[in-house]
Design an enzyme around this catalytic site. Structure first.
Site, PDB file in Angstrom:
ATOM      1  N   GLY A  19     -20.306 -13.789   5.515  1.00 25.35           N
ATOM      2  CA  GLY A  19     -19.497 -14.919   5.959  1.00 25.35           C
ATOM      3  C   GLY A  19     -19.105 -14.741   7.407  1.00 25.35           C
ATOM      4  N   CYS A  20     -18.024 -15.386   7.808  1.00 26.89           N
ATOM      5  CA  CYS A  20     -17.560 -15.290   9.192  1.00 26.89           C
ATOM      6  C   CYS A  20     -17.345 -13.831   9.575  1.00 26.89           C
ATOM      7  CB  CYS A  20     -16.260 -16.075   9.356  1.00 26.89           C
ATOM      8  SG  CYS A  20     -15.551 -15.922  11.013  1.00 26.89           S
ATOM      9  N   PHE A  21     -17.957 -13.413  10.662  1.00 31.71           N
ATOM     10  CA  PHE A  21     -17.933 -11.990  11.004  1.00 31.71           C
ATOM     11  C   PHE A  21     -16.581 -11.475  11.451  1.00 31.71           C
ATOM     12  CE2 PHE A  21     -20.724 -13.372  14.873  1.00 31.71           C
ATOM     13  CZ  PHE A  21     -19.670 -14.024  15.502  1.00 31.71           C
ATOM     14  N   TRP A  22     -15.653 -12.332  11.823  1.00 34.85           N
ATOM     15  CA  TRP A  22     -14.333 -11.863  12.264  1.00 34.85           C
ATOM     16  C   TRP A  22     -13.618 -11.085  11.165  1.00 34.85           C
ATOM     17  CZ3 TRP A  22     -12.309 -17.171  14.369  1.00 34.85           C
ATOM     18  CH2 TRP A  22     -12.984 -17.493  15.549  1.00 34.85           C
TER      19      TRP A  22
END
Length: 156
Positions: A11-14
């Site tokens: 998912g979102c890498f953050w």
């Protein structure tokens, strides 16, 4: 024992990066793009869902302090591996669940952990996580690196 590399997309890498950074034995993390055909993609290109890349995190770890198996288990714990091309509100193949293995040992461990979890009652649906050979990784733009650490409003 020399440091090793692991690469995951969840998912979102953050958030993925922030979660892995909390683990003892993780030496460094870099967010970027992996698994696609386009060389040196930008965030805008990857978000177009046309590059084949997934938002990924490349982890440098100390195998004397954390095993690859522990990293794979952490990977499965930090996202929903039963949802294809989606994590929460983020939709598209760039948010797919992928383990990019760097060698045969990583491949075997990833397959074993996935199989054990799929055979358990932990998830209601089958795991859709791809387990594929590592081929490329392109570092994301600087403003994406350590995003949660740079933005205090995300700290818990």
């Amino acid at each position: 024992m020399p440091e090793k590399i692991a690469t995951f997309a969840a998912g979102c890498f953050w958030g993925v990066e922030a979660s892995f950074n909390k683990l003892l034995g993780v030496v460094d993390t870099v967010v970027g793009y992996s698994g696609g055909e386009v060389k040196n993609p930008t965030y805008r290109m990857v978000c177009s869902d046309t590059t084949g890349h997934a938002e990924a995190v490349q982890i440098t770890y100390d195998p004397a302090k954390i095993t690859y198996q522990d990293l794979v288990k952490a990977f499965f714990d930090l996202h929903d591996p039963t949802t294809p091309n989606r994590q929460g509100p983020d939709v598209g193949s760039q948010y797919r669940s992928v383990i990019f293995y760097h060698d045969q040992e990583q491949h075997q461990i990833a397959e074993q952990v996935k199989s054990e979890l799929d055979g358990s009652s932990k998830y209601r649906y089958s795991i859709v996580t791809q387990i594929v050979p590592y081929q490329n990784f392109y570092e994301a733009e600087e403003y994406h690196q350590d995003y949660y650490a740079k933005h205090s409003f995300w700290r818990s």
